[in-house]
Design a protein around this motif. Structure first.
Motif, mmCIF file in Angstrom:
data_model
loop_
_atom_site.group_PDB
_atom_site.id
_atom_site.type_symbol
_atom_site.label_atom_id
_atom_site.label_comp_id
_atom_site.label_asym_id
_atom_site.label_seq_id
_atom_site.Cartn_x
_atom_site.Cartn_y
_atom_site.Cartn_z
ATOM 1 N N GLY A 194 52.911 16.903 31.965
ATOM 2 C CA GLY A 194 52.176 16.433 30.788
ATOM 3 C C GLY A 194 52.627 16.356 29.221
ATOM 4 N N SER A 195 53.789 16.929 29.082
ATOM 5 C CA SER A 195 54.499 16.898 27.679
ATOM 6 C C SER A 195 54.763 15.646 27.065
ATOM 7 N N VAL A 196 54.907 15.604 26.088
ATOM 8 C CA VAL A 196 55.159 14.355 25.481
ATOM 9 C C VAL A 196 56.505 13.676 25.336
ATOM 10 N N LEU A 197 56.899 12.535 25.799
ATOM 11 C CA LEU A 197 58.128 12.092 25.654
ATOM 12 C C LEU A 197 58.288 10.897 24.562
ATOM 13 N N ARG A 198 59.416 10.937 23.855
ATOM 14 C CA ARG A 198 59.766 10.044 22.676
ATOM 15 C C ARG A 198 60.615 9.164 23.058
ATOM 16 N N ALA A 199 60.363 7.746 22.680
ATOM 17 C CA ALA A 199 61.105 6.743 23.092
ATOM 18 C C ALA A 199 61.821 6.085 21.367
ATOM 19 N N GLU A 200 63.099 5.897 21.233
ATOM 20 C CA GLU A 200 63.478 5.468 20.407
ATOM 21 C C GLU A 200 64.501 4.329 20.649
ATOM 22 N N SER A 201 64.562 3.402 19.768
ATOM 23 C CA SER A 201 65.415 2.216 19.817
ATOM 24 C C SER A 201 66.025 1.794 18.410
ATOM 25 N N TRP A 202 66.910 0.834 18.816
ATOM 26 C CA TRP A 202 67.518 0.359 17.547
ATOM 27 C C TRP A 202 68.253 -0.784 17.986
ATOM 28 N N VAL A 203 68.604 -1.928 16.922
ATOM 29 C CA VAL A 203 69.510 -3.039 17.039
ATOM 30 C C VAL A 203 70.699 -2.680 17.149
ATOM 31 N N LEU A 204 71.450 -3.019 18.110
ATOM 32 C CA LEU A 204 73.072 -2.997 17.959
ATOM 33 C C LEU A 204 73.685 -4.475 17.531
ATOM 34 N N GLY A 205 73.044 -5.650 17.662
ATOM 35 C CA GLY A 205 73.608 -6.760 16.877
ATOM 36 C C GLY A 205 72.401 -7.770 17.373
ATOM 37 N N ARG A 206 72.488 -8.868 16.426
ATOM 38 C CA ARG A 206 71.389 -9.942 16.785
ATOM 39 C C ARG A 206 71.950 -11.146 16.219
ATOM 40 N N SER A 207 71.822 -12.428 16.608
ATOM 41 C CA SER A 207 72.143 -13.563 16.194
ATOM 42 C C SER A 207 70.943 -14.386 16.234
ATOM 43 N N ALA A 208 70.860 -15.906 15.922
ATOM 44 C CA ALA A 208 70.019 -16.701 16.292
ATOM 45 C C ALA A 208 69.577 -17.037 17.685
ATOM 46 N N ARG A 209 70.497 -16.737 18.506
ATOM 47 C CA ARG A 209 70.382 -17.061 19.971
ATOM 48 C C ARG A 209 70.545 -15.858 20.889
ATOM 49 N N GLN A 251 61.366 18.855 23.378
ATOM 50 C CA GLN A 251 62.538 19.597 22.633
ATOM 51 C C GLN A 251 63.664 18.740 22.112
ATOM 52 N N GLY A 252 63.722 17.511 22.253
ATOM 53 C CA GLY A 252 64.843 16.858 22.035
ATOM 54 C C GLY A 252 65.866 16.730 22.873
ATOM 55 N N GLN A 253 65.686 16.881 24.175
ATOM 56 C CA GLN A 253 66.731 16.947 25.283
ATOM 57 C C GLN A 253 66.792 15.268 25.568
ATOM 58 N N LEU A 254 67.773 14.801 25.970
ATOM 59 C CA LEU A 254 68.066 13.752 26.255
ATOM 60 C C LEU A 254 67.732 13.381 27.826
ATOM 61 N N ILE A 255 66.561 12.570 28.177
ATOM 62 C CA ILE A 255 66.456 12.060 29.344
ATOM 63 C C ILE A 255 66.924 10.828 29.835
ATOM 64 N N ALA A 256 66.883 9.703 29.065
ATOM 65 C CA ALA A 256 67.582 8.695 29.594
ATOM 66 C C ALA A 256 68.111 7.859 28.324
ATOM 67 N N SER A 257 68.960 7.036 28.438
ATOM 68 C CA SER A 257 69.731 5.978 27.455
ATOM 69 C C SER A 257 69.997 4.645 27.968
ATOM 70 N N PRO A 271 59.923 15.308 32.544
ATOM 71 C CA PRO A 271 58.857 16.457 32.815
ATOM 72 C C PRO A 271 57.789 15.780 33.363
ATOM 73 N N VAL A 272 56.791 16.398 34.486
ATOM 74 C CA VAL A 272 55.765 15.909 34.765
ATOM 75 C C VAL A 272 54.657 16.790 34.795
#
Length: 209
Positions: free
Chosen positions: A32-47, A59-65, A29-30
């Protein structure tokens, strides 16, 4: 997405992107409404690490993933804060588009784009930030398709092959793989002044119905 991995690196190390994949579901949207960014770890190692994320509207509508894959590298000699001239900072603050913000120029005699030394766009290692390279690749790829075709970018897949120093120019060149009535695919490569490929990206665009 990358902060979840780079933010927990031990002292003296940094996490750099090796791949990013994004899918765009709706135009943001353009109004001025707020967008929410969420992230999560799927896997992690030492390197290495793999993280996912998404952006939703008010409204919780998915914009991008998307997902990002990172690997750990030593940060032997961290550079200080980049020196940015007041004029450069002022011009970026007054930018009215992403093209102005990146200070992009359309490459002379070619269909791609280029921008000069850009310390403002550097990461803590002094290289152009991976998100900036992704954005410039998308600008190049979408511009390579016919402007009157009514396409919008629906996905980006980018691989980072080598660092792209922020103190030298970088050029982005497109190669149209397919341009039909409903789908367009463009490969975009960025190259440093030595002509070596820094990133390679596939930009997929679909016709707006």
């Amino acid at each position: 997405m990358g902060h979840l991995v780079s933010g927990v690196m031990p002292e003296g190390f940094w996490a750099v992107s090796t791949e990013i994949h994004l899918d765009f579901v709706e135009d943001p949207p353009v109004d001025g409404s707020v967008l929410r960014a969420e992230s999560w770890v799927l896997g992690r190692s030492a390197r290495a690490g793999l993280a996912g994320g998404r952006i939703v509207d008010a409204q919780g509508q998915l914009i991008a993933s998307g997902t990002t894959r990172l690997q750990t590298v030593p940060l032997a000699d961290p550079p200080g804060a980049p020196e940015i001239s007041p004029d450069d900072l002022d011009s970026r603050l007054r930018a009215r588009s992403i093209v102005d913000l990146l200070d992009v120029e359309y490459a002379r005699g070619a269909s791609g784009i280029e921008f000069g030394p850009s310390p403002m766009l550097a990461n803590p290692m002094g290289n152009i930030h991976g998100g900036v390279l992704l954005c410039a690749s998308e600008i190049t790829g979408s511009a390579a398709l016919a402007a009157d075709a009514g396409f919008r970018t629906t996905s980006i897949q980018i691989s980072y092959l080598r660092p792209c120093p922020s103190d030298e120019p970088v050029t982005f060149a497109p190669k149209v793989i397919h341009r039909g009535r409903s789908l367009g695919v463009v490969e975009v490569s960025s190259r440093n002044t030595a002509g070596k490929t820094c990133t390679t990206a596939t930009i997929t665009c679909s016709a707006i119905r």
